[in-house]
Design a protein around this motif. Structure first.
Motif, PDB file in Angstrom:
ATOM      1  N   ARG A  22       0.834  -1.200   0.000  1.00 38.09           N
ATOM      2  CA  ARG A  22       0.000   0.000   0.000  1.00 38.09           C
ATOM      3  C   ARG A  22       0.863   1.242   0.000  1.00 38.09           C
ATOM      4  O   ARG A  22       0.539   2.227  -0.657  1.00 38.09           O
ATOM      5  N   GLN A  23       1.977   1.206   0.740  1.00 42.06           N
ATOM      6  CA  GLN A  23       2.853   2.375   0.734  1.00 42.06           C
ATOM      7  C   GLN A  23       3.443   2.576  -0.664  1.00 42.06           C
ATOM      8  O   GLN A  23       3.601   3.696  -1.109  1.00 42.06           O
ATOM      9  N   ARG A  24       3.749   1.475  -1.354  1.00 40.41           N
ATOM     10  CA  ARG A  24       4.253   1.609  -2.722  1.00 40.41           C
ATOM     11  C   ARG A  24       3.193   2.252  -3.617  1.00 40.41           C
ATOM     12  O   ARG A  24       3.489   3.108  -4.448  1.00 40.41           O
ATOM     13  N   LEU A  25       1.932   1.823  -3.421  1.00 39.50           N
ATOM     14  CA  LEU A  25       0.848   2.390  -4.231  1.00 39.50           C
ATOM     15  C   LEU A  25       0.667   3.868  -3.914  1.00 39.50           C
ATOM     16  O   LEU A  25       0.418   4.685  -4.807  1.00 39.50           O
ATOM     17  N   ALA A  26       0.802   4.224  -2.622  1.00 35.03           N
ATOM     18  CA  ALA A  26       0.672   5.634  -2.244  1.00 35.03           C
ATOM     19  C   ALA A  26       1.792   6.447  -2.881  1.00 35.03           C
ATOM     20  O   ALA A  26       1.579   7.583  -3.308  1.00 35.03           O
ATOM     21  N   ILE A  27       2.988   5.846  -2.983  1.00 36.43           N
ATOM     22  CA  ILE A  27       4.096   6.533  -3.645  1.00 36.43           C
ATOM     23  C   ILE A  27       3.769   6.706  -5.128  1.00 36.43           C
ATOM     24  O   ILE A  27       3.972   7.770  -5.711  1.00 36.43           O
ATOM     25  N   ALA A  28       3.195   5.644  -5.738  1.00 34.41           N
ATOM     26  CA  ALA A  28       2.823   5.738  -7.152  1.00 34.41           C
ATOM     27  C   ALA A  28       1.801   6.840  -7.366  1.00 34.41           C
ATOM     28  O   ALA A  28       1.878   7.600  -8.331  1.00 34.41           O
ATOM     29  N   ARG A  29       0.835   6.969  -6.430  1.00 38.43           N
ATOM     30  CA  ARG A  29      -0.174   8.024  -6.585  1.00 38.43           C
ATOM     31  C   ARG A  29       0.484   9.399  -6.536  1.00 38.43           C
ATOM     32  O   ARG A  29       0.090  10.310  -7.255  1.00 38.43           O
ATOM     33  N   ALA A  30       1.508   9.537  -5.678  1.00 43.13           N
ATOM     34  CA  ALA A  30       2.211  10.813  -5.620  1.00 43.13           C
ATOM     35  C   ALA A  30       3.001  11.040  -6.909  1.00 43.13           C
ATOM     36  O   ALA A  30       3.056  12.149  -7.423  1.00 43.13           O
ATOM     37  N   LEU A  31       3.561   9.942  -7.465  1.00 41.63           N
ATOM     38  CA  LEU A  31       4.458  10.100  -8.613  1.00 41.63           C
ATOM     39  C   LEU A  31       3.734  10.410  -9.919  1.00 41.63           C
ATOM     40  O   LEU A  31       4.299  11.059 -10.785  1.00 41.63           O
ATOM     41  N   VAL A  32       2.491   9.942 -10.069  1.00 37.68           N
ATOM     42  CA  VAL A  32       1.822  10.113 -11.372  1.00 37.68           C
ATOM     43  C   VAL A  32       1.695  11.583 -11.743  1.00 37.68           C
ATOM     44  O   VAL A  32       1.564  11.922 -12.906  1.00 37.68           O
ATOM     45  N   LEU A  33       1.729  12.463 -10.766  1.00 38.74           N
ATOM     46  CA  LEU A  33       1.597  13.889 -11.068  1.00 38.74           C
ATOM     47  C   LEU A  33       2.950  14.523 -11.392  1.00 38.74           C
ATOM     48  O   LEU A  33       3.034  15.718 -11.598  1.00 38.74           O
ATOM     49  N   GLU A  34       4.010  13.711 -11.423  1.00 38.44           N
ATOM     50  CA  GLU A  34       5.365  14.190 -11.677  1.00 38.44           C
ATOM     51  C   GLU A  34       5.729  15.371 -10.792  1.00 38.44           C
ATOM     52  O   GLU A  34       6.017  16.468 -11.281  1.00 38.44           O
ATOM     53  N   PRO A  35       5.698  15.164  -9.472  1.00 35.45           N
ATOM     54  CA  PRO A  35       6.019  16.277  -8.589  1.00 35.45           C
ATOM     55  C   PRO A  35       7.516  16.547  -8.578  1.00 35.45           C
ATOM     56  O   PRO A  35       8.320  15.678  -8.934  1.00 35.45           O
ATOM     57  N   ARG A  36       7.875  17.769  -8.172  1.00 33.03           N
ATOM     58  CA  ARG A  36       9.284  18.095  -7.987  1.00 33.03           C
ATOM     59  C   ARG A  36       9.675  17.854  -6.532  1.00 33.03           C
ATOM     60  O   ARG A  36      10.834  17.670  -6.220  1.00 33.03           O
ATOM     61  N   PHE A  37       8.660  17.921  -5.646  1.00 34.88           N
ATOM     62  CA  PHE A  37       8.935  17.803  -4.217  1.00 34.88           C
ATOM     63  C   PHE A  37       7.976  16.783  -3.607  1.00 34.88           C
ATOM     64  O   PHE A  37       6.786  16.812  -3.884  1.00 34.88           O
ATOM     65  N   ILE A  38       8.501  15.876  -2.802  1.00 34.92           N
ATOM     66  CA  ILE A  38       7.632  14.903  -2.119  1.00 34.92           C
ATOM     67  C   ILE A  38       7.891  14.980  -0.619  1.00 34.92           C
ATOM     68  O   ILE A  38       9.047  14.998  -0.185  1.00 34.92           O
ATOM     69  N   LEU A  39       6.803  15.029   0.132  1.00 35.88           N
ATOM     70  CA  LEU A  39       6.901  14.979   1.578  1.00 35.88           C
ATOM     71  C   LEU A  39       6.570  13.554   2.018  1.00 35.88           C
ATOM     72  O   LEU A  39       5.516  13.029   1.679  1.00 35.88           O
TER      73      LEU A  39
END
Lengths: 399, 560
Positions: B438-455
C-alpha cells in the motif's frame, strides 16, 4: 515476508466494497427474512389494484367486452406499476450509484407527468353496478380480482353491512379477514394500505436523509463556526416532538399523507446529520482525504467521492431503523384517529378494533401483524446491515 | 536456575474446523536473572507465544496439539501451565508471572486512579497485608520505577500521565508482587526513543535488583542488542535460530537472521550518489504555525499553542532532507503547513522561487502537482472504497495529464512498474494489499503527477524492516534518478543515516540543529540532538566489537 504472503491473496477476484457488503448481508438469515417480507410488500403494493378491486378485470356485457379495472386505474396506480420495473431495470444498469439514483428520480417524475395527463378515471365510482349486473344475469363473462372488493367499497348494496368477523360472513360473500365498521373488506383495505406504509417510510426517510447528509457533511467538513451553528440547529430540531407537531398541523391544515411525509422528514434529519458529521470529522483527518487535497482534487470530488462513501455505513443502518419509525409514526397518528379520512391505513384499522363495545380481534390481529412484521423486517435489516458493515463482527465470525 | 521452560509449544488459532498454526514447535528456556528476547517480524507468532504461556488467548479459539510449558517453583516442583486450571493460572498470574503490554495508552483503566489499580493487584495476591502496608508497598514500587512524588501520583487518573509514565506504572504493577518472571510484549514500541532508552535502562536495573527472568518480545534488533542475554529469532511460528545475543548478532547462522540484520537501514548497501544539485526547490522562511486556545462562552482566544515556531529550512532538487524529533515536536504540522494543508501563522514558503504562502485554494490547485505527499499509516493512505485505478487516474484527470483515460491508464501502469508493483494492481482494492504494497501504491499516486517535491511523513515506521528496506531503496532511486527533492519526516535514526543527505532536528516546535547527516551524526552540536542520538538503540559495529553481551547494568550518565 509480508509482501510475499500477500501475493497468494492477489489471485482473488476484486470486489468493490458494496458488493462485499451486499453478499455478506444476503448470507444472514435475518436479513433474508427482512428483505423477503419487504419485497413481498413492494409487490403487493405495486399490484394492489389487481389483487383487490370491485372492478372486474374483464367483463362482457351484451356482447361488449370491457375492462372496468383498467378504466378505473388512478394515475398513482400507473406510477407504481411502471415505477417498479423501471427501478429494477435501472438498478441492473452498470451506472455509478448517484447516476442510478438520479435517473430513478427523473424517471419517476416523468412517469408521474404522463400518468396525470393521460389517466382519467371516472370521478363517480359505483362499486355495486357489477354485482347488480351479475344478479340480473346480463353478464356473459366476468374475471374478477382474487379479492373482489375495493378498499372503499362499503358494500352498500348488501343492506346488512357493518362490522363482521371473518368467521361469521354470509354465504353470498367471503371476507378472508372480515370487514371493518363501514363494511369494507379488511383484506382489501390492508392490501391498499401497504402503499402508504411503504411510501411514508421511504419518502419521509429520504427527505430526512438528504437534509441530514448535506447539513451534517458541511458541519463535519468545515467544522468551526459552521459546525457550531449546525449543531444548534440540530438541537432545536431534536427538541421538537414530531407527534405533537403532526397533531397541530393536522388540526390546522387538514389531513394529507404528503404533509405527514414532509413533517416526519424535516423533523427526523437531525439524527442523520449527527452521524454524517461524526463520520466526516473522523474522515477529514484520514490520510487519503489529506492526500486527495494534496493532489488538488476539487471539493466536490473530495466530499462525494472520497468522504461520503466511506461514511455511509452507519447512515445505512440508521436509515433502516428510521424507515421503521416513520411507519410507526403514521400508524400511531391513524390509530389516534387523526390519519387519513377515507384512504386505508393499517393504523386506522387497528383503531377500529377497540372502538366499538366489543373487541374485534380480526381488526387487531391482521393490521397489527402487518405493522409488526414490517417494522420488525426493517429492524432485522438494520441489525444485519450493522453486522455486515462492521469489520469487528465480521472478523469474530471468521477467526 | 531454570525459571520457565517451553517445550515444543504448538498453538493453533481458529474455530471448530478451521485452524491456523500460529506457533509451531517452539522450545525455549528462561533462566532467573536473564533476559530472553524473542525477535521477529509482524505475524511471526511472537505475541501468540507470550499469550500461550500466560493462558490469555481468547477462550475456545485456540488449542495446543503439542507442547509443555513448565514454570519452575523455587522449591523444585514445577507447574505445567498449558493444562493448569483457571484457579492455578490465576494464582500464578501477577504473583509469579508479571506482564507488560505494548500500548501504554490503553493498558490502564481510565476510570480508576493509579493507586486503586495498584492496590487491587496487591489485595488479590497478598490478602494478608493491611491497607497501611499496601500503601507502603505501592509507594515503594512507584519510587522504584522513578515516578516523582508518588504520594500524590497514586490519587491521579491515567490520563494525567504521559505515555512513558504510564508504561512505568505498568511496570510497577507487574513488579509489585515481585514476580519471578516478567513477560514484556514490545513494551517500548509505542514510545519515543528517548523514553524508550529510559524504560529499557529501568528494566535492566530492576532485573539486576530482583533477579527476575524476563521474556522480552520485540521487532527491533537495536533493543535486542541493549537488553538480551539470549535471543530467539522467530519466523512463521518457528524458532529459526537462537543463542547468546552476541553470537547471533555478530555471526548469524540462519539465512533469515542474516537477511533481517542486513535489512536494518544503517546496514543497507549504499550506492554512489550523483552530485547534489544547487537548485533550491522549496524554501521555508521563519514559518510558524500557532493554534489558538479558546475558552469561555464566546470562544475567546486566550492563548496560542506554538506547534511550529519560526522554522527555516530549504530542500534542493535531488536531495533528501530528514526531519527528526520526538513525537509532539511539530514535525507533522510543519509538513502539513509546507503543503498548505494547514494554514501558516507567519513566515513564507517558496516553491521553485514562487511564494505560495498566501495563494488561494484555486490558485494552489495547479501547483499541487508540483508537491506531493505520502503518509504514515498504510491502512488509511488509500481510499478503501475505490480501486487503485480510480485513485491513480483521478488526479491525472484533474490536472489534465494524458489525453484520455486509456493514455492515463498506460501512464499509471508505467508508474506501478516504477514502484515495483504488478500492472493488475490497478483493478484491485486497497484491502487486498499488504502494508508495504500500500505504501508503494501511495508513492505511485504521488508520482503520477510528476512532482518536484515529495513529503514523506514517517512512511516506513509501520512496516517490518525487510519491507522498509525495499521502500527505502526505491525512494533512494527516485531521488537520484529523477532529481526529486524530498523532505523525510522520521524518528528512526537508521533511516536518516541511510537516506538523508542533510538532517534537521526539531525540539518543542523549534529547529535546533541542521547540517549534513554524517556531520550531525558524528558530532551533534545541540544537547537535544545528542540526547536523541544517544537514545537510539543501535546494532552497530562498535557494539559487536567491544561488548561481549548486553550493555552493562551499572548506572550510566543520565539521558536527561
Amino acid at each position: 515476508m509480508t509482501e510475499l504472503s500477500a501475493d497468494t491473496d492477489m489471485k482473488q477476484p476484486s470486489q468493490p466494497w458494496t458488493t462485499q457488503v451486499a453478499a455478506s448481508l444476503l448470507r444472514r438469515t435475518s436479513a433474508r427474512i427482512g428483505l423477503s417480507w419487504i419485497g413481498l410488500l413492494v409487490i403487493i403494493a405495486t399490484f394492489s389494484p389487481f389483487l383487490a378491486s370491485s372492478h372486474p378485470l374483464y367483463l362482457v356485457v351484451d356482447g361488449q367486452a370491457s375492462s372496468p379495472l383498467l378504466q378505473h386505474m388512478t394515475p398513482l396506480d400507473w406510477i407504481w406499476l411502471s415505477g417498479l420495473p423501471m427501478i429494477l431495470v435501472i438498478a441492473l444498469l452498470p451506472l455509478p450509484l448517484w447516476k442510478k439514483f438520479l435517473s430513478v428520480l427523473i424517471g419517476l417524475a416523468f412517469t408521474a407527468m404522463i400518468a396525470y395527463t393521460l389517466a382519467s378515471p371516472p370521478a363517480l365510482v359505483i362499486y355495486e353496478q357489477y354485482r347488480e349486473l351479475e344478479d340480473t344475469g346480463k353478464v356473459e363473462t366476468i374475471i374478477r380480482a382474487p379479492i373482489p372488493y375495493s378498499a372503499k367499497d362499503y358494500l352498500r348494496d348488501y343492506a346488512d353491512t357493518g362490522i363482521e368477523s371473518p368467521l361469521l360472513t354470509s354465504e353470498q360473500r367471503t371476507h378472508w379477514m372480515g370487514t371493518d365498521e363501514n363494511g369494507a373488506d379488511v383484506a382489501s383495505r390492508m392490501i391498499h394500505a401497504s402503499r402508504i406504509a411503504l411510501g411514508i417510510g421511504f419518502i419521509a426517510t429520504g427527505i430526512a436523509l438528504v437534509i441530514g447528509t448535506i447539513i451534517g457533511g458541511l458541519m463535519g467538513y468545515f467544522s468551526g463556526i459552521v459546525d457550531i451553528i449546525g449543531m444548534r440547529l440540530v438541537e432545536i430540531f431534536e427538541a421538537i416532538p414530531t407527534l405533537f407537531l403532526l397533531l397541530s398541523f393536522v388540526a390546522f391544515f387538514g389531513r394529507s399523507i404528503y404533509m405527514m411525509m414532509v413533517i416526519i422528514g424535516i423533523t427526523a434529519w437531525s439524527g442523520y446529520a449527527r452521524y454524517v458529521r461524526a463520520e466526516f470529522l473522523k474522515l477529514r483527518q484520514q490520510d487519503f482525504v489529506q492526500a486527495a487535497v494534496a493532489c488538488g482534487l476539487p471539493l466536490r470530488s473530495i466530499l462525494f467521492r472520497h468522504m461520503l462513501p466511506n461514511g455511509l455505513a452507519p447512515l445505512l443502518v440508521a436509515t433502516s431503523f428510521g424507515v421503521a419509525s416513520a411507519i410507526l409514526a403514521e400508524a400511531t397518528l391513524s390509530f389516534l384517529g387523526l390519519g387519513l379520512i377515507d384512504d386505508p391505513s393499517w393504523g386506522q384499522l387497528l383503531n377500529q378494533a377497540v372502538q366499538s363495545s366489543t373487541f374485534n380481534w380480526w381488526l387487531a390481529v391482521f393490521p397489527g401483524g402487518a405493522i409488526f412484521l414490517t417494522v420488525f423486517s426493517y429492524n432485522l435489516l438494520g441489525e444485519s446491515l450493522r453486522d455486515a458493515v462492521d469489520p469487528h463482527t465480521n472478523r469474530s465470525k471468521r477467526a | 536456575m531454570k525459571l520457565l521452560e517451553v517445550e515444543s509449544l504448538v498453538t493453533e488459532l481458529g474455530e471448530t474446523d478451521n485452524w491456523l498454526r500460529a506457533v509451531n514447535g517452539i522450545s525455549l528456556t528462561v533462566n532467573a536473572g536473564e533476559t530472553y528476547c524473542l525477535v521477529g517480524e509482524s505475524g511471526s507468532g511472537k505475541s501468540v507465544t507470550a499469550l500461550s504461556i500466560m493462558g490469555l488467548l481468547p477462550a475456545d479459539r485456540f488449542r495446543h496439539p503439542d507442547g509443555r510449558v513448565w514454570l519452575h517453583e523455587p522449591g523444585g516442583e514445577a507447574l505445567e501451565l498449558l493444562n493448569a486450571n483457571d484457579e492455578q493460572l490465576r494464582s500464578v498470574r501477577g504473583r509469579r508471572i508479571g506482564m507488560i503490554f505494548q500500548e501504554p495508552m490503553t493498558s490502564l483503566n481510565p476510570v480508576l486512579t493509579i493507586g486503586e489499580q495498584l492496590d487491587e493487584v496487591l489485595r488479590i495476591h497478598q490478602p494478608d497485608l493491611n491497607a497501611e502496608a499496601r500503601r507502603e508497598r505501592i509507594l515503594t514500587a512507584l519510587e522504584e520505577v522513578l515516578i516523582s512524588d508518588p504520594a500524590n501520583r497514586i490519587l491521579e487518573y491515567p490520563h494525567r500521565l504521559s505515555g512513558g509514565q504510564r508504561q512505568r506504572v505498568m511496570i510497577a504493577m507487574a513488579l509489585i508482587c515481585e514476580p519471578a518472571l516478567l513477560i514484556a510484549d514490545e513494551p517500548t514500541t509505542a514510545l519515543d526513543v528517548t523514553v524508550q532508552a529510559e524504560i529499557l535502562k529501568l528494566m535492566r536495573e530492576l532485573q539486576a535488583r530482583y533477579g527476575m527472568g524476563m521474556l522480552f518480545i520485540t521487532h527491533d534488533f537495536g533493543v535486542v542488542a541493549q537488553i538480551a542475554d539470549t535471543v530467539g529469532v522467530m519466523r512463521h511460528g518457528e524458532l529459526v535460530e537462537s543463542g547468546k545475543t552476541f553470537d547471533v548478532l555478530s555471526n548469524p547462522q540462519h539465512a533469515y537472521t542474516r537477511s533481517l540484520i542486513a535489512a536494518l537501514p544503517e546496514r543497507l548497501p549504499r550506492s554512489p550518489r550523483p552530485p547534489a544539485s544547487a537548485q533550491t526547490l522549496l524554501a521555508v522562511d521563519n514559518l510558524s504555525v500557532y493554534f489558538p486556545i479558546r475558552q469561555g462562552l464566546m470562544r475567546r482566544v486566550v492563548d496560542q499553542f506554538h506547534a511550529v515556531d519560526e522554522v527555516s529550512l530549504q530542500v534542493n532538487a535531488g536531495e533528501v532532507l530528514a526531519l527528526v524529533g520526538e513525537s509532539g515536536c511539530g514535525k507533522t504540522t510543519l509538513g502539513r503547513a509546507l503543503l498548505r494543508l494547514q494554514a501558516a501563522t507567519t513566515g513564507s514558503i517558496h516553491l521553485e522561487g514562487r511564494d505560495i504562502t498566501h495563494l488561494s485554494r484555486a490558485e494552489m490547485r495547479p501547483l499541487r502537482r508540483r508537491m506531493q505527499v505520502v503518509f504514515q499509516d498504510p491502512g488509511s493512505s488509500l481510499n478503501p472504497r475505490l480501486p487503485i485505478h480510480t485513485s491513480l487516474i483521478e488526479p491525472m484527470r484533474v490536472h489534465g495529464i494524458g489525453e484520455d483515460d486509456n493514455a492515463r491508464t498506460r501512464r499509471a501502469v508505467r508508474f506501478l512498474e516504477r514502484v515495483e508493483m504488478p500492472a493488475d494492481s490497478l483493478w484491485r482494492y486497497p484491502h487486498e494489499f499488504s502494508g508495504g504494497q500500500r505504501q508503494r501504491l501511495a508513492i505511485a499516486r504521488a508520482l503520477v503527477l510528476e512532482p518536484r517535491f515529495i513529503l514523506c511523513d514517517e512512511i516506513t515506521s509501520a512496516l517490518d524492516v525487510s519491507v522498509q528496506a525495499g521502500i527505502l531503496r526505491l525512494l533512494r532511486e527516485l531521488v537520484d534518478e529523477d532529481g526529486i527533492g524530498m523532505l523525510f519526516i522520521t524518528h528512526n535514526m537508521g533511516v536518516v543515516d541511510y537516506l538523508a543527505d542533510r538532517m534537521a532536528v526539531m525540539h518543542k516546535a523549534r529547529l535546533v540543529e541542521t547540517g549534513r547527516t554524517a556531520a550531525v551524526m558524528a558530532d551533534p552540536q545541540n544537547l537535544h540532538t545528542k540526547t536523541l542520538l544517544d537514545a537510539v538503540p543501535r546494532l552497530n559495529e562498535s557494539f559487536l566489537q567491544t561488548r561481549s553481551g548486553r550493555a552493562p547494568t551499572e548506572p550510566e550518565t543520565s539521558c536527561q
